[in-house]
Design a protein around this motif. Structure first.
Motif, PDB file in Angstrom:
ATOM      1  N   UNK A 134      75.740 -66.326  33.898  1.00 46.05           N
ATOM      2  CA  UNK A 134      74.858 -65.229  34.333  1.00 46.05           C
ATOM      3  C   UNK A 134      74.101 -64.669  33.135  1.00 46.05           C
ATOM      4  N   UNK A 135      74.796 -64.501  32.024  1.00 48.42           N
ATOM      5  CA  UNK A 135      74.157 -63.953  30.826  1.00 48.42           C
ATOM      6  C   UNK A 135      73.088 -64.893  30.285  1.00 48.42           C
ATOM      7  N   UNK A 136      73.376 -66.195  30.275  1.00 46.16           N
ATOM      8  CA  UNK A 136      72.392 -67.171  29.794  1.00 46.16           C
ATOM      9  C   UNK A 136      71.159 -67.174  30.685  1.00 46.16           C
ATOM     10  N   UNK A 137      71.368 -67.199  31.985  1.00 47.18           N
ATOM     11  CA  UNK A 137      70.248 -67.254  32.926  1.00 47.18           C
ATOM     12  C   UNK A 137      69.451 -65.953  32.894  1.00 47.18           C
ATOM     13  N   UNK A 138      70.113 -64.844  32.626  1.00 45.80           N
ATOM     14  CA  UNK A 138      69.397 -63.560  32.571  1.00 45.80           C
ATOM     15  C   UNK A 138      68.390 -63.526  31.439  1.00 45.80           C
ATOM     16  N   UNK A 139      68.635 -64.302  30.382  1.00 46.76           N
ATOM     17  CA  UNK A 139      67.690 -64.352  29.269  1.00 46.76           C
ATOM     18  C   UNK A 139      66.683 -65.481  29.420  1.00 46.76           C
ATOM     19  N   UNK A 140      67.080 -66.582  30.078  1.00 50.06           N
ATOM     20  CA  UNK A 140      66.196 -67.733  30.196  1.00 50.06           C
ATOM     21  C   UNK A 140      65.369 -67.749  31.482  1.00 50.06           C
ATOM     22  N   UNK A 141      66.011 -67.442  32.599  1.00 51.58           N
ATOM     23  CA  UNK A 141      65.326 -67.534  33.901  1.00 51.58           C
ATOM     24  C   UNK A 141      65.656 -66.288  34.710  1.00 51.58           C
ATOM     25  N   UNK A 161      82.610 -59.296  41.612  1.00 54.54           N
ATOM     26  CA  UNK A 161      83.308 -59.208  40.327  1.00 54.54           C
ATOM     27  C   UNK A 161      82.394 -59.677  39.197  1.00 54.54           C
ATOM     28  N   UNK A 162      81.691 -60.777  39.422  1.00 56.81           N
ATOM     29  CA  UNK A 162      80.806 -61.324  38.383  1.00 56.81           C
ATOM     30  C   UNK A 162      79.704 -60.329  38.046  1.00 56.81           C
ATOM     31  N   UNK A 163      79.110 -59.715  39.062  1.00 55.97           N
ATOM     32  CA  UNK A 163      78.053 -58.720  38.813  1.00 55.97           C
ATOM     33  C   UNK A 163      78.605 -57.492  38.095  1.00 55.97           C
ATOM     34  N   UNK A 165      81.069 -57.370  36.010  1.00 56.29           N
ATOM     35  CA  UNK A 165      81.458 -57.676  34.628  1.00 56.29           C
ATOM     36  C   UNK A 165      80.398 -58.497  33.894  1.00 56.29           C
ATOM     37  N   UNK A 166      79.193 -58.494  34.421  1.00 60.41           N
ATOM     38  CA  UNK A 166      78.141 -59.377  33.900  1.00 60.41           C
ATOM     39  C   UNK A 166      77.789 -59.117  32.445  1.00 60.41           C
ATOM     40  N   UNK A 167      77.983 -57.903  31.974  1.00 56.85           N
ATOM     41  CA  UNK A 167      77.575 -57.567  30.607  1.00 56.85           C
ATOM     42  C   UNK A 167      78.758 -57.525  29.640  1.00 56.85           C
ATOM     43  N   UNK A 168      79.913 -57.978  30.091  1.00 52.85           N
ATOM     44  CA  UNK A 168      81.092 -57.993  29.226  1.00 52.85           C
ATOM     45  C   UNK A 168      81.189 -59.302  28.451  1.00 52.85           C
ATOM     46  N   UNK A 169      82.038 -59.321  27.444  1.00 52.16           N
ATOM     47  CA  UNK A 169      82.276 -60.520  26.653  1.00 52.16           C
ATOM     48  C   UNK A 169      83.036 -61.534  27.507  1.00 52.16           C
ATOM     49  N   UNK A 170      82.430 -62.687  27.737  1.00 53.47           N
ATOM     50  CA  UNK A 170      83.033 -63.690  28.612  1.00 53.47           C
ATOM     51  C   UNK A 170      84.388 -64.159  28.082  1.00 53.47           C
ATOM     52  N   UNK A 171      84.527 -64.255  26.754  1.00 51.07           N
ATOM     53  CA  UNK A 171      85.797 -64.721  26.185  1.00 51.07           C
ATOM     54  C   UNK A 171      86.941 -63.760  26.478  1.00 51.07           C
ATOM     55  N   UNK A 172      86.641 -62.464  26.547  1.00 50.44           N
ATOM     56  CA  UNK A 172      87.690 -61.488  26.874  1.00 50.44           C
ATOM     57  C   UNK A 172      88.122 -61.617  28.329  1.00 50.44           C
ATOM     58  N   UNK A 173      87.196 -61.979  29.210  1.00 52.44           N
ATOM     59  CA  UNK A 173      87.538 -62.191  30.620  1.00 52.44           C
ATOM     60  C   UNK A 173      88.446 -63.405  30.757  1.00 52.44           C
ATOM     61  N   UNK A 174      88.196 -64.428  29.945  1.00 51.36           N
ATOM     62  CA  UNK A 174      89.007 -65.648  29.999  1.00 51.36           C
ATOM     63  C   UNK A 174      90.455 -65.385  29.598  1.00 51.36           C
ATOM     64  N   UNK A 175      90.688 -64.365  28.776  1.00 53.68           N
ATOM     65  CA  UNK A 175      92.038 -64.062  28.295  1.00 53.68           C
ATOM     66  C   UNK A 175      92.837 -63.184  29.257  1.00 53.68           C
ATOM     67  N   UNK A 176      92.139 -62.601  30.226  1.00 50.53           N
ATOM     68  CA  UNK A 176      92.810 -61.719  31.186  1.00 50.53           C
ATOM     69  C   UNK A 176      93.240 -62.484  32.428  1.00 50.53           C
ATOM     70  N   UNK A 177      94.188 -61.927  33.150  1.00 46.94           N
ATOM     71  CA  UNK A 177      94.634 -62.543  34.385  1.00 46.94           C
ATOM     72  C   UNK A 177      93.569 -62.382  35.459  1.00 46.94           C
ATOM     73  N   UNK A 178      93.309 -63.463  36.195  1.00 42.44           N
ATOM     74  CA  UNK A 178      92.299 -63.407  37.251  1.00 42.44           C
ATOM     75  C   UNK A 178      92.820 -62.612  38.442  1.00 42.44           C
ATOM     76  N   UNK A 179      91.985 -61.760  39.044  1.00 35.55           N
ATOM     77  CA  UNK A 179      92.393 -61.023  40.244  1.00 35.55           C
ATOM     78  C   UNK A 179      92.319 -61.882  41.506  1.00 35.55           C
TER      79      UNK A 179
END
Length: 395
Positions: A47-54, A13-15, A17-31
């Motif tokens: 994941x997004x932070x690490x993709x740019x830093x490491x 699931x994380x992979x 939705x990796x490029x989506x807005x994290x705040x929008x995921x927080x507002x949705x019901x978890x599967x």
């Protein structure tokens, strides 16, 4: 740390939705029953932070766990981590006093024989233990607890003590050494009891001269930039050093070797660059050079003429490819008074250095949009004339 996040279905699931807005995921019901939507958002944001830093951590295909956003803000990038590791001697021992997300410990471990990662936050320590194990690192020892308390109770010596004091205290950003946690000034005697070499990462906004006045035995200062953005200050202290600190402006790129310009403040004070009119090429030094304070030294080393004592722009009649910064071929030099009456440029990159108007004011005044291939430098010459230098970037 919710181990359910490490399950294959949650990782998929994380992979996905990796490029989506994290705040929008927080507002949705978890599967997932055992993983909340806020936890999913935290993992996507991580994941997004690490993709740019490491990025290389993700490329290994490891199942990583990401902490809260705050724990990722101050962590190093791969490029700065690798550079810091290059300062270590092979087969050395390193105490990472304020381990955090473990990026520096990871790269230290590539060079050192043993690294001890101290982290006061129990969950973050658990996360880093898991991640470095997943990444195949087996020479890092983890201590959950206060690094200072660990050092006080220890009878061991280390080749290096590394500290990255927190610059966010009680939800407020701080920059002065004495305001950071831990207060490294208060523990200097303790550090030198356990190591001859201290490496401290400090905020880019910190005043270097001020820090040199209060930190003893500083041998080297590294001002590190990536793509003309100052990322870190590193102060390296050697217990027996009593001389003049060496300042290094370090420009990191995707290339293997960093660009380094070194000088000291005595050389800078004694340098006497020539002031002159703009000629064929305009030289704008990298932010690492200007933050380091090599305003006159860079001119004398590269035999450049300075446009004004306070403009920190330089010129020469021929191209110097190795100059540590951006270079422009000058197309035209226009007096500001004439420019006001004859503006026909609607889009350009605008830089203002030692000029009475700020960039936003200039854009509004002359209705110039940002971007394109044209560069306009609004600056002041040595005889106090305000001019606009029109240039084309030399790549």
């Amino acid at each position: 740390m919710n181990n359910n996040i490490l399950s294959p279905e949650v990782q998929a699931f994380i992979r996905q939705h990796a490029h989506e807005d994290a705040s929008s995921i927080a507002l949705k019901k978890s599967p997932f029953v055992q993983v909340s939507s806020s936890e999913l958002a935290q993992q996507v944001n991580g994941w997004q932070k690490v993709s740019t830093k490491v990025r290389e951590w993700l490329e290994q295909g490891s199942v990583l766990y990401y902490p809260e956003k705050l724990n990722l803000e101050q962590c190093s990038s791969a490029r700065t981590g690798k550079f810091k590791a290059s300062l270590l001697s092979p087969n050395s021992t390193v105490l990472d006093l304020t381990g955090g997300f473990g990026v520096d410990s990871y790269y230290f471990a590539q060079q050192a024989k043993k690294v001890i990662h101290c982290e006061i936050n129990p969950e973050l320590s658990q996360i880093v233990t898991h991640n470095l194990s997943e990444l195949g690192v087996d020479n890092v020892q983890f201590h959950t607890g206060d690094g200072i308390a660990f050092l006080i109770s220890s009878d061991k010596e280390f080749d290096y003590i590394y500290a990255d004091p927190s610059r966010r205290v009680k939800n407020q950003k701080v920059f002065r050494l004495e305001d950071c946690e831990p207060n490294i000034l208060a523990y200097q005697p303790l550090f030198f009891e356990h190591s001859d070499t201290l490496i401290t990462k400090l905020a880019p906004l910190l005043d270097i001269s001020g820090a040199l006045n209060v930190l003893p035995h500083v041998k080297d200062v590294y001002v590190i930039s990536i793509e003309n953005d100052c990322k870190e200050l590193l102060f390296v202290q050697h217990k027996s050093f009593q001389g003049i600190p060496r300042i290094h402006a370090v420009r990191l790129s995707t290339e293997d070797e960093p660009g380094i310009f070194s000088f000291n403040y005595v050389q800078e004070k004694e340098a006497t660059p020539v002031l002159g009119e703009p000629t064929n090429f305009l030289y704008d030094p990298d932010v690492a050079i200007t933050k380091a304070g090599a305003f006159k030294s860079v001119a004398t080393v590269f035999n450049l003429q300075k446009l004004h004592q306070h403009s920190h722009l330089y010129t020469r009649d021929h191209l110097i490819p190795e100059f540590p910064g951006r270079v422009f071929q000058i197309q035209q030099v226009v007096p500001f008074s004439v420019f006001k009456k004859n503006v026909d440029i609607t889009k350009a990159n605008i830089i203002a250095k030692n000029f009475p108007l700020k960039v936003d004011d200039i854009r509004r005044k002359f209705k110039i949009k940002d971007g394109g291939e044209d560069y306009l430098y609004f600056t002041t010459l040595f005889d106090d004339r305000h001019v606009i230098i029109y240039g084309k970037r030399v790549v």
